[in-house]
Design a protein around this motif. Structure first.
Motif, PDB file in Angstrom:
ATOM      1  N   GLU A  24       0.845  -1.202   0.000  1.00 49.70           N
ATOM      2  CA  GLU A  24       0.000   0.000   0.000  1.00 49.70           C
ATOM      3  C   GLU A  24       0.877   1.248   0.000  1.00 49.70           C
ATOM      4  OE1 GLU A  24      -3.281  -0.191  -0.392  1.00 49.70           O
ATOM      5  OE2 GLU A  24      -3.042  -2.365  -0.444  1.00 49.70           O
ATOM      6  N   LEU A  25       1.668   1.395  -1.022  1.00 47.88           N
ATOM      7  CA  LEU A  25       2.590   2.528  -1.130  1.00 47.88           C
ATOM      8  C   LEU A  25       1.796   3.827  -1.263  1.00 47.88           C
ATOM      9  CD1 LEU A  25       5.710   2.901  -1.365  1.00 47.88           C
ATOM     10  CD2 LEU A  25       5.390   2.900  -3.837  1.00 47.88           C
ATOM     11  N   PRO A  26       2.074   4.813  -0.398  1.00 49.62           N
ATOM     12  CA  PRO A  26       1.335   6.083  -0.483  1.00 49.62           C
ATOM     13  C   PRO A  26       1.734   6.870  -1.731  1.00 49.62           C
ATOM     14  CG  PRO A  26       3.060   6.232   1.172  1.00 49.62           C
ATOM     15  CD  PRO A  26       3.042   4.811   0.699  1.00 49.62           C
ATOM     16  N   ALA A  27       0.944   7.880  -2.038  1.00 50.18           N
ATOM     17  CA  ALA A  27       1.187   8.712  -3.228  1.00 50.18           C
ATOM     18  C   ALA A  27       2.583   9.338  -3.198  1.00 50.18           C
ATOM     19  CB  ALA A  27       0.122   9.800  -3.330  1.00 50.18           C
ATOM     20  N   SER A  28       3.036   9.758  -2.007  1.00 55.60           N
ATOM     21  CA  SER A  28       4.376  10.349  -1.921  1.00 55.60           C
ATOM     22  C   SER A  28       5.442   9.301  -2.257  1.00 55.60           C
ATOM     23  CB  SER A  28       4.622  10.927  -0.528  1.00 55.60           C
ATOM     24  OG  SER A  28       4.563   9.909   0.455  1.00 55.60           O
ATOM     25  N   GLY A  29       5.189   8.053  -1.895  1.00 51.83           N
ATOM     26  CA  GLY A  29       6.115   6.967  -2.219  1.00 51.83           C
ATOM     27  C   GLY A  29       6.156   6.681  -3.713  1.00 51.83           C
ATOM     28  N   VAL A  30       4.996   6.750  -4.366  1.00 50.78           N
ATOM     29  CA  VAL A  30       4.937   6.540  -5.813  1.00 50.78           C
ATOM     30  C   VAL A  30       5.713   7.644  -6.529  1.00 50.78           C
ATOM     31  CG1 VAL A  30       3.404   6.458  -7.824  1.00 50.78           C
ATOM     32  CG2 VAL A  30       2.765   5.256  -5.707  1.00 50.78           C
ATOM     33  N   ALA A  31       5.518   8.884  -6.105  1.00 46.50           N
ATOM     34  CA  ALA A  31       6.241  10.010  -6.708  1.00 46.50           C
ATOM     35  C   ALA A  31       7.750   9.857  -6.475  1.00 46.50           C
ATOM     36  CB  ALA A  31       5.744  11.329  -6.129  1.00 46.50           C
ATOM     37  N   TYR A  32       8.102   9.441  -5.265  1.00 45.33           N
ATOM     38  CA  TYR A  32       9.514   9.246  -4.936  1.00 45.33           C
ATOM     39  C   TYR A  32      10.134   8.154  -5.818  1.00 45.33           C
ATOM     40  CZ  TYR A  32      13.691   7.946  -2.350  1.00 45.33           C
ATOM     41  OH  TYR A  32      14.973   7.651  -2.015  1.00 45.33           O
ATOM     42  N   THR A  33       9.442   7.020  -5.962  1.00 47.83           N
ATOM     43  CA  THR A  33       9.992   5.915  -6.759  1.00 47.83           C
ATOM     44  C   THR A  33      10.142   6.325  -8.219  1.00 47.83           C
ATOM     45  OG1 THR A  33       7.794   4.926  -7.083  1.00 47.83           O
ATOM     46  CG2 THR A  33       9.125   4.100  -5.236  1.00 47.83           C
ATOM     47  N   ARG A  34       9.278   7.198  -8.690  1.00 47.91           N
ATOM     48  CA  ARG A  34       9.395   7.696 -10.065  1.00 47.91           C
ATOM     49  C   ARG A  34      10.688   8.497 -10.227  1.00 47.91           C
ATOM     50  NH1 ARG A  34       6.474   7.806 -14.378  1.00 47.91           N
ATOM     51  NH2 ARG A  34       6.679   9.482 -15.881  1.00 47.91           N
ATOM     52  N   LYS A  35      10.976   9.363  -9.244  1.00 42.21           N
ATOM     53  CA  LYS A  35      12.209  10.156  -9.297  1.00 42.21           C
ATOM     54  C   LYS A  35      13.442   9.254  -9.214  1.00 42.21           C
ATOM     55  CE  LYS A  35      10.019  14.250  -7.421  1.00 42.21           C
ATOM     56  NZ  LYS A  35       9.742  15.026  -6.233  1.00 42.21           N
ATOM     57  N   VAL A  36      13.371   8.226  -8.385  1.00 42.01           N
ATOM     58  CA  VAL A  36      14.500   7.291  -8.270  1.00 42.01           C
ATOM     59  C   VAL A  36      14.700   6.550  -9.593  1.00 42.01           C
ATOM     60  CG1 VAL A  36      15.370   5.236  -7.080  1.00 42.01           C
ATOM     61  CG2 VAL A  36      14.293   7.067  -5.772  1.00 42.01           C
ATOM     62  N   THR A  37      13.612   6.205 -10.255  1.00 43.71           N
ATOM     63  CA  THR A  37      13.710   5.542 -11.558  1.00 43.71           C
ATOM     64  C   THR A  37      14.398   6.446 -12.573  1.00 43.71           C
ATOM     65  OG1 THR A  37      11.720   4.243 -11.075  1.00 43.71           O
ATOM     66  CG2 THR A  37      12.387   4.388 -13.386  1.00 43.71           C
ATOM     67  N   VAL A  38      14.093   7.735 -12.546  1.00 43.98           N
ATOM     68  CA  VAL A  38      14.753   8.697 -13.439  1.00 43.98           C
ATOM     69  C   VAL A  38      16.256   8.737 -13.144  1.00 43.98           C
ATOM     70  CG1 VAL A  38      14.957  11.156 -14.029  1.00 43.98           C
ATOM     71  CG2 VAL A  38      12.698  10.092 -13.840  1.00 43.98           C
ATOM     72  N   ILE A  39      16.615   8.727 -11.873  1.00 45.58           N
ATOM     73  CA  ILE A  39      18.032   8.734 -11.494  1.00 45.58           C
ATOM     74  C   ILE A  39      18.736   7.487 -12.025  1.00 45.58           C
ATOM     75  CG2 ILE A  39      19.614   8.566  -9.519  1.00 45.58           C
ATOM     76  CD1 ILE A  39      17.597  10.443  -8.018  1.00 45.58           C
ATOM     77  N   TRP A  40      18.071   6.323 -11.896  1.00 44.12           N
ATOM     78  CA  TRP A  40      18.661   5.092 -12.416  1.00 44.12           C
ATOM     79  C   TRP A  40      18.798   5.148 -13.938  1.00 44.12           C
ATOM     80  CZ3 TRP A  40      21.591   1.599 -10.346  1.00 44.12           C
ATOM     81  CH2 TRP A  40      21.564   1.417  -8.970  1.00 44.12           C
ATOM     82  N   CYS A  41      17.855   5.766 -14.609  1.00 40.82           N
ATOM     83  CA  CYS A  41      17.982   5.936 -16.064  1.00 40.82           C
ATOM     84  C   CYS A  41      19.236   6.749 -16.388  1.00 40.82           C
ATOM     85  CB  CYS A  41      16.742   6.624 -16.639  1.00 40.82           C
ATOM     86  SG  CYS A  41      15.292   5.569 -16.754  1.00 40.82           S
ATOM     87  N   GLY A  42      19.456   7.818 -15.637  1.00 43.83           N
ATOM     88  CA  GLY A  42      20.662   8.621 -15.827  1.00 43.83           C
ATOM     89  C   GLY A  42      21.923   7.810 -15.572  1.00 43.83           C
ATOM     90  N   PHE A  43      21.896   6.994 -14.527  1.00 48.29           N
ATOM     91  CA  PHE A  43      23.050   6.147 -14.222  1.00 48.29           C
ATOM     92  C   PHE A  43      23.337   5.186 -15.373  1.00 48.29           C
ATOM     93  CE2 PHE A  43      24.758   2.094 -12.873  1.00 48.29           C
ATOM     94  CZ  PHE A  43      25.961   2.486 -12.299  1.00 48.29           C
ATOM     95  N   PHE A  44      22.297   4.501 -15.856  1.00 48.67           N
ATOM     96  CA  PHE A  44      22.511   3.518 -16.928  1.00 48.67           C
ATOM     97  C   PHE A  44      22.987   4.186 -18.212  1.00 48.67           C
ATOM     98  CE2 PHE A  44      19.381   0.851 -14.436  1.00 48.67           C
ATOM     99  CZ  PHE A  44      20.356   0.006 -13.941  1.00 48.67           C
ATOM    100  N   ALA A  45      22.495   5.380 -18.511  1.00 51.51           N
ATOM    101  CA  ALA A  45      22.954   6.110 -19.701  1.00 51.51           C
ATOM    102  C   ALA A  45      24.430   6.483 -19.559  1.00 51.51           C
ATOM    103  CB  ALA A  45      22.101   7.353 -19.912  1.00 51.51           C
ATOM    104  N   ALA A  46      24.798   7.020 -18.402  1.00 54.79           N
ATOM    105  CA  ALA A  46      26.195   7.388 -18.166  1.00 54.79           C
ATOM    106  C   ALA A  46      27.092   6.151 -18.167  1.00 54.79           C
ATOM    107  CB  ALA A  46      26.324   8.145 -16.845  1.00 54.79           C
ATOM    108  N   ASN A  47      26.625   5.090 -17.542  1.00 55.13           N
ATOM    109  CA  ASN A  47      27.408   3.863 -17.488  1.00 55.13           C
ATOM    110  C   ASN A  47      27.637   3.298 -18.889  1.00 55.13           C
ATOM    111  OD1 ASN A  47      28.726   1.946 -15.652  1.00 55.13           O
ATOM    112  ND2 ASN A  47      27.237   0.486 -16.473  1.00 55.13           N
ATOM    113  N   ALA A  48      26.602   3.325 -19.723  1.00 54.59           N
ATOM    114  CA  ALA A  48      26.745   2.842 -21.101  1.00 54.59           C
ATOM    115  C   ALA A  48      27.764   3.689 -21.869  1.00 54.59           C
ATOM    116  CB  ALA A  48      25.396   2.859 -21.812  1.00 54.59           C
ATOM    117  N   ALA A  49      27.724   4.992 -21.661  1.00 56.99           N
ATOM    118  CA  ALA A  49      28.666   5.880 -22.356  1.00 56.99           C
ATOM    119  C   ALA A  49      30.108   5.602 -21.921  1.00 56.99           C
ATOM    120  CB  ALA A  49      28.298   7.336 -22.085  1.00 56.99           C
ATOM    121  N   ILE A  50      30.316   5.462 -20.625  1.00 54.92           N
ATOM    122  CA  ILE A  50      31.674   5.195 -20.133  1.00 54.92           C
ATOM    123  C   ILE A  50      32.132   3.812 -20.573  1.00 54.92           C
ATOM    124  CG2 ILE A  50      33.108   4.917 -18.070  1.00 54.92           C
ATOM    125  CD1 ILE A  50      31.198   7.004 -16.719  1.00 54.92           C
TER     126      ILE A  50
END
Length: 183
Positions: free
Chosen positions: A113-139
């Motif tokens: 039962e993840l609250p709305a703030s948790g859903v918003a937070y997990t979305r931001k964390v997913t964006v951060i992981w996308c940035g990590f994977f993009a940078a990692n692929a480039a390096i």
């Protein structure tokens, strides 16, 4: 038993850069080209069991192995970490477009039962992981053409350390975030 191919892929992927380095050093390019075959076989088994992603990973492994074999070069073999990062980037980015995000799914394993703030937070964390994977692929791409020890050091150690630091940093921040959001 469904977890066995995932564990095998994980272990093979983590040990892959070191295996490539040692094979190149002691057996040469011809032997290193075949290091993707066990990974391809496991993906092939996953595909035959109905996991659609298995087909994509199998195709990537076959193409990289074929490229290396035709060129008699280890470049295709060294691109595997790039493909893994790009594949994970696609999975995480796809989940942003078609929620729930990967991180939200993981969070709901512990807190259904993840609250709305948790859903918003997990979305931001997913964006951060996308940035990590993009940078990692480039390096990782840049290291393909570097010395073998540079490629191994980054893809077999540094990228995992960076991933661990991101995981640990996110976990620490999440503790703070949860203390501030009690909804």
């Amino acid at each position: 038993m469904n977890w066995l191919p995932k564990v095998a892929i994980g272990l093979l992927s983590v040990g892959y850069p070191i295996a490539v380095y040692l094979t190149l050093k002691h057996l040469g390019t011809g032997a290193a080209i075949w290091l993707l075959v066990p990974i391809a076989l496991i993906h092939g088994v996953r595909a035959l069991k109905g996991q659609r992603s298995g087909w994509w990973w199998l195709l990537a492994c076959v193409l990289l192995t074929g490229w290396s074999w035709l060129q008699q070069s280890v470049v295709g073999v060294k691109f595997y970490p790039v493909v893994v990062s790009l594949g994970l980037l696609c999975v995480f980015a796809w989940s942003l477009r078609f929620p729930p995000t990967v991180i939200e799914r993981l969070a709901r394993l512990q807190e259904p039962e993840l609250p709305a703030s948790g859903v918003a937070y997990t979305r931001k964390v997913t964006v951060i992981w996308c940035g990590f994977f993009a940078a990692n692929a480039a390096i990782a791409t840049a290291t393909v053409y570097a010395d073998d020890w540079v490629w191994t050091l980054y893809n077999g150690l540094i990228s995992y350390l960076l991933m661990g630091m991101l995981l640990a940093g996110e976990w620490l921040f999440r503790q703070f975030f949860r203390s501030q959001h009690n909804d």
